[in-house]
Design an enzyme around this catalytic site. Sequence first.
Site, PDB file in Angstrom:
ATOM      1  N   CYS A  13      69.857  90.766  -4.891  1.00  0.00           N
ATOM      2  CA  CYS A  13      70.867  90.985  -3.844  1.00  0.00           C
ATOM      3  C   CYS A  13      71.374  92.429  -3.865  1.00  0.00           C
ATOM      4  O   CYS A  13      72.078  92.834  -4.783  1.00  0.00           O
ATOM      5  CB  CYS A  13      72.013  90.003  -4.070  1.00  0.00           C
ATOM      6  SG  CYS A  13      73.493  90.326  -3.124  1.00  0.00           S
ATOM      7  N   CYS A  16      75.174  92.936  -3.803  1.00  0.00           N
ATOM      8  CA  CYS A  16      75.761  92.588  -5.101  1.00  0.00           C
ATOM      9  C   CYS A  16      75.798  93.815  -6.009  1.00  0.00           C
ATOM     10  O   CYS A  16      76.758  94.018  -6.756  1.00  0.00           O
ATOM     11  CB  CYS A  16      74.965  91.473  -5.771  1.00  0.00           C
ATOM     12  SG  CYS A  16      74.934  89.926  -4.844  1.00  0.00           S
TER      13      CYS A  16
END
Length: 88
Positions: A13, A16
């Site tokens: 991700c 993230c």
Amino acid sequence: MTVRLLDFYADWCGPCKNQDPILEELSGDYPDVDFEKVDVEADQETANEYSVRSLPTLVVENDDGVVQRFVGVTQRDDLEEALGDAGA
């Protein structure tokens, strides 16, 4: 009162990774808050328990339960406000 910030993430991700430096900075300024990273790939049970559908998802909670949740990259000011509301 215990205050926790759960960071639901995955290694793949991108957003993230953008969230990480903000959380690292916050964790240094809030030593009484439990910062926990939850890898949704490795811990699907916890991710399901918190109904995580998008990443990153951040959940601020205290002994009374969830105070606030954020989906997507969240700025420091918003997280500090939520931590304050939770009693940090």
